[in-house]
Structure formats: structure tokens, C-alpha cells
Design an enzyme around this catalytic site. Structure first.
Site, PDB file in Angstrom:
ATOM      1  N   ASN A  92       0.867  -1.184   0.000  1.00 18.70           N
ATOM      2  CA  ASN A  92       0.000   0.000   0.000  1.00 18.70           C
ATOM      3  C   ASN A  92       0.899   1.227   0.000  1.00 18.70           C
ATOM      4  O   ASN A  92       1.583   1.487   0.982  1.00 18.70           O
ATOM      5  CB  ASN A  92      -0.873  -0.019   1.270  1.00 18.70           C
ATOM      6  CG  ASN A  92      -1.577   1.310   1.491  1.00 18.70           C
ATOM      7  OD1 ASN A  92      -1.824   2.059   0.539  1.00 18.70           O
ATOM      8  ND2 ASN A  92      -1.901   1.605   2.736  1.00 18.70           N
ATOM      9  N   GLU A 105      -4.715  -5.342  10.608  1.00 19.88           N
ATOM     10  CA  GLU A 105      -3.719  -4.284  10.755  1.00 19.88           C
ATOM     11  C   GLU A 105      -3.960  -3.529  12.067  1.00 19.88           C
ATOM     12  O   GLU A 105      -4.790  -2.614  12.116  1.00 19.88           O
ATOM     13  CB  GLU A 105      -3.825  -3.299   9.591  1.00 19.88           C
ATOM     14  CG  GLU A 105      -3.545  -3.916   8.246  1.00 19.88           C
ATOM     15  CD  GLU A 105      -2.957  -2.895   7.278  1.00 19.88           C
ATOM     16  OE1 GLU A 105      -1.889  -3.155   6.741  1.00 19.88           O
ATOM     17  OE2 GLU A 105      -3.566  -1.831   7.090  1.00 19.88           O
ATOM     18  N   LYS A 131       0.081   4.297   0.052  1.00 18.39           N
ATOM     19  CA  LYS A 131      -0.499   5.491   0.691  1.00 18.39           C
ATOM     20  C   LYS A 131      -0.399   6.674  -0.281  1.00 18.39           C
ATOM     21  O   LYS A 131      -0.521   6.472  -1.475  1.00 18.39           O
ATOM     22  CB  LYS A 131       0.219   5.795   2.014  1.00 18.39           C
ATOM     23  CG  LYS A 131       0.309   4.592   2.959  1.00 18.39           C
ATOM     24  CD  LYS A 131       1.072   4.936   4.211  1.00 18.39           C
ATOM     25  CE  LYS A 131       1.386   3.735   5.045  1.00 18.39           C
ATOM     26  NZ  LYS A 131       0.423   3.527   6.121  1.00 18.39           N
ATOM     27  N   SER A 155       4.019  -2.190  10.005  1.00 18.00           N
ATOM     28  CA  SER A 155       5.484  -2.121  10.110  1.00 18.00           C
ATOM     29  C   SER A 155       6.185  -3.420   9.711  1.00 18.00           C
ATOM     30  O   SER A 155       7.165  -3.825  10.326  1.00 18.00           O
ATOM     31  CB  SER A 155       5.899  -1.695  11.529  1.00 18.00           C
ATOM     32  OG  SER A 155       5.435  -0.386  11.792  1.00 18.00           O
ATOM     33  N   GLY A 183       2.867   2.240  10.461  1.00 17.01           N
ATOM     34  CA  GLY A 183       3.740   3.393  10.263  1.00 17.01           C
ATOM     35  C   GLY A 183       4.478   3.817  11.521  1.00 17.01           C
ATOM     36  O   GLY A 183       5.060   4.907  11.573  1.00 17.01           O
ATOM     37  N   HIS A 238      -9.148   0.719   5.137  1.00 20.22           N
ATOM     38  CA  HIS A 238      -7.830   0.922   5.750  1.00 20.22           C
ATOM     39  C   HIS A 238      -7.982   1.846   6.963  1.00 20.22           C
ATOM     40  O   HIS A 238      -8.799   2.760   6.951  1.00 20.22           O
ATOM     41  CB  HIS A 238      -6.875   1.532   4.716  1.00 20.22           C
ATOM     42  CG  HIS A 238      -5.466   1.571   5.211  1.00 20.22           C
ATOM     43  ND1 HIS A 238      -5.008   2.561   6.038  1.00 20.22           N
ATOM     44  CD2 HIS A 238      -4.423   0.725   5.010  1.00 20.22           C
ATOM     45  CE1 HIS A 238      -3.728   2.318   6.323  1.00 20.22           C
ATOM     46  NE2 HIS A 238      -3.354   1.212   5.710  1.00 20.22           N
ATOM     47  N   GLU A 244      -6.359   4.274   8.036  1.00 20.13           N
ATOM     48  CA  GLU A 244      -6.222   5.722   7.778  1.00 20.13           C
ATOM     49  C   GLU A 244      -7.513   6.288   7.196  1.00 20.13           C
ATOM     50  O   GLU A 244      -7.861   7.442   7.419  1.00 20.13           O
ATOM     51  CB  GLU A 244      -5.006   5.978   6.867  1.00 20.13           C
ATOM     52  CG  GLU A 244      -3.709   5.783   7.635  1.00 20.13           C
ATOM     53  CD  GLU A 244      -2.509   5.366   6.815  1.00 20.13           C
ATOM     54  OE1 GLU A 244      -2.540   5.500   5.582  1.00 20.13           O
ATOM     55  OE2 GLU A 244      -1.536   4.877   7.416  1.00 20.13           O
TER      56      GLU A 244
HETATM   57  C1  PEP Z   1      -0.345   0.048   5.739  1.00 22.11           C
HETATM   58  O1  PEP Z   1      -0.340   1.180   5.248  1.00 22.11           O
HETATM   59  O2  PEP Z   1      -1.266  -0.726   5.497  1.00 22.11           O
HETATM   60  C2  PEP Z   1       0.761  -0.338   6.626  1.00 22.11           C
HETATM   61  C3  PEP Z   1       0.718  -1.531   7.171  1.00 22.11           C
HETATM   62  O3  PEP Z   1       1.767   0.568   6.802  1.00 22.11           O
HETATM   63  P1  PEP Z   1       3.243   0.290   7.398  1.00 22.11           P
HETATM   64  O4  PEP Z   1       3.742  -1.006   6.790  1.00 22.11           O
HETATM   65  O5  PEP Z   1       4.049   1.474   6.983  1.00 22.11           O
HETATM   66  O6  PEP Z   1       3.097   0.164   8.878  1.00 22.11           O
END
Ligand code: PEP
Length: 244
Positions: free
Chosen positions: A4, A162, A6, A208, A168, A90, A92
Site C-alpha cells: 500500500n 492491521e 499510501k 510495520s 507506520g 484501511h 487511515e
Molecule cells: C499500511 O499502510 O497498510 C501499513 C501496514 O503501513 P506500514 O507497513 O508502513 O506500517
């Protein structure tokens, strides 16, 4: 193994990424590889990956086919430029753009109707984990956002667990924490859709994930794949995750 992006990478940067990335995953037959760029780069991404093992996903979509919905993008608009997958719900989007379990369901239904494969994201916030409510939150997200799909519809979706506190932040869930959450979700699938569906559904872990922790996460039988944010922006790094 899904990435992803973003709100990162312009169209020329997207093209440059795939020139490096596509050859590195050419022989990665153990998995499907999906990348979700921003809307303006989707067409370039689909063209750059034509004939490769990589498929393209969008990061969101609206449920109507077309209409007076300024700023939104529909399923047919995505499939027309070669998009195959779409992220739904997601964290976010839930956190900054008012996404709810109800709208997650509407988007998922629309994605399926227009032939897109949804990756439906669920996960608890830090305060929900710390107050011992992780499982209750996951169950509510599942029951309200997913479990109203029919069995045939459910068979076409991928779930991504997640935890919001791991996205992040550099703070990855331990493989055991992730596996516990995946088990809780799979138990819901068993309850609502039966044994075969529970065995077949793919549940990705996201939060992450990096080249140096993907192996221990993927060693958990409960974890079927990963959804990667930051670390999917680098072609060599993401290829090493895909090829863990
Ligand atoms: C994501 O945006 O779905 C995500 C898991 O981000 P990150 O790997 O940067 O934590």
C-alpha cells in the site's frame, strides 16, 4: 503479498519503481503480488505490469457506479484502467475520512459487483488493545463490515489484520500477537461461513512489516501474507519481502 503506497509516488516515480521491481518478482510463484498506488498512477502501474506477475489495486473506491459524487472514483473506472484489487476500510480511511463498518460493507459489496477483489482491513487502536478490547473490536468490525456478505461473496475477499498502533510506527505486532488476532478472526469466519471458508480465507498481517521481520511473521501458520505500507515503496526492499 500486497503493498500500500499510501499518498506517495508520482506517475513517473511509479514507472521507475516497476522497471526495477517487476523483474525481481518474476519467479515468485509462491504468492500473488499486489501493489496499490495512488489514483493518478493506477493506469501507468497497470501498463507497467502488464504481462508480469504483479497486479494493481486501488486504495479506496466509492460504491456508486457514477454520479454527482465529487472527488470519488467508482469500481468501473478502476477496472477500465486495469485495476484488479481494492483496499477497503484501511485504518487511515477510518481515522481521517470517516469510514465506518457500514461503509466498509457498502464498498466491499460494490467492489465485488464490479469484479474487483477487495482486501478488507480491520484492526484495533492502541487504547482498545490496552483496555483489553481487541477481540471485541475485531468481532464488531467483522460482524458489521464483513459478515453480511453471502458465502459466494465472502469467498472472494481477502482480510487484512492491521493493528492501528503498528501502522507506520515501526512497532510491529509480535508474531504471537498477530497470530492470536488472526485466530480470533478465523473463528468468526468458522462461526459465520463454516469450516471450508475458515480454512480457505486468506488473512494478511499489516503493520510495520519490513524485510527483516517478514520471515518470523510468515512462520506463523495463521498468517497467510502481509500488507506492507512504508516498506513497499522501495523496489528492492519490497521484492525481498515478497521473496522472504
Ligand atoms: C499500511 O499502510 O497498510 C501499513 C501496514 O503501513 P506500514 O507497513 O508502513 O506500517
Amino acid at each position: 503479498m500486497a503493498g500500500n503506497w499510501k499518498m506517495y509516488k508520482t506517475a513517473p516515480e511509479t514507472r521507475a519503481f516497476f522497471e526495477k521491481f517487476a523483474p525481481l518478482v518474476e519467479r515468485s510463484e509462491h504468492c500473488e503480488v499486489v501493489i496499490c498506488p495512488t489514483y493518478p498512477s493506477l493506469e501507468v502501474a497497470a501498463e507497467a505490469t502488464e504481462g508480469t506477475r504483479v497486479e494493481i489495486g486501488a486504495q479506496n473506491m466509492y460504491w456508486a457506479k457514477e454520479g454527482a459524487f465529487t472527488g470519488e472514483v467508482s469500481g468501473p473506472m478502476l477496472t477500465a484502467v486495469g485495476v484488479k484489487w481494492v483496499l477497503v476500510g484501511h485504518s487511515e480511511r477510518r481515522q481521517y475520512f470517516g469510514e465506518t463498518n457500514e461503509t466498509v460493507l457498502q464498498r466491499t459489496l460494490a467492489a465485488l459487483e464490479y469484479g474487483l477483489k477487495p482486501i478488507v482491513c480491520v484492526g484495533e487502536r492502541l487504547e482498545e488493545r490496552e483496555s483489553g478490547n481487541t477481540e471485541a473490536v475485531l468481532v464488531a468490525q467483522f460482524r458489521e463490515g464483513i459478515a453480511r456478505l453471502g458465502s459466494e461473496q465472502f469467498a472472494k475477499i481477502v482480510i487484512a489484520y492491521e493493528p492501528v498502533w503498528a501502522i507506520g510506527t515501526g512497532r510491529t505486532a509480535t508474531p504471537e500477537i498477530a497470530a492470536d488476532a488472526h485466530r480470533a478472526l478465523r473463528a468468526q469466519v468458522l462461526a459465520d461461513y463454516g469450516k471450508e471458508a475458515a480454512a480457505a480465507v486468506r488473512i494478511l498481517y499489516g503493520g510495520s512489516v519490513k524485510p527483516d521481520n517478514v520471515k518470523t511473521l510468515m512462520a506463523q501458520p495463521e498468517i497467510d501474507g502481509v500488507l506492507v505500507g512504508g516498506a513497499s515503496l522501495d523496489p528492492i526492499g519490497f521484492a525481498s519481502i515478497v521473496n522472504f
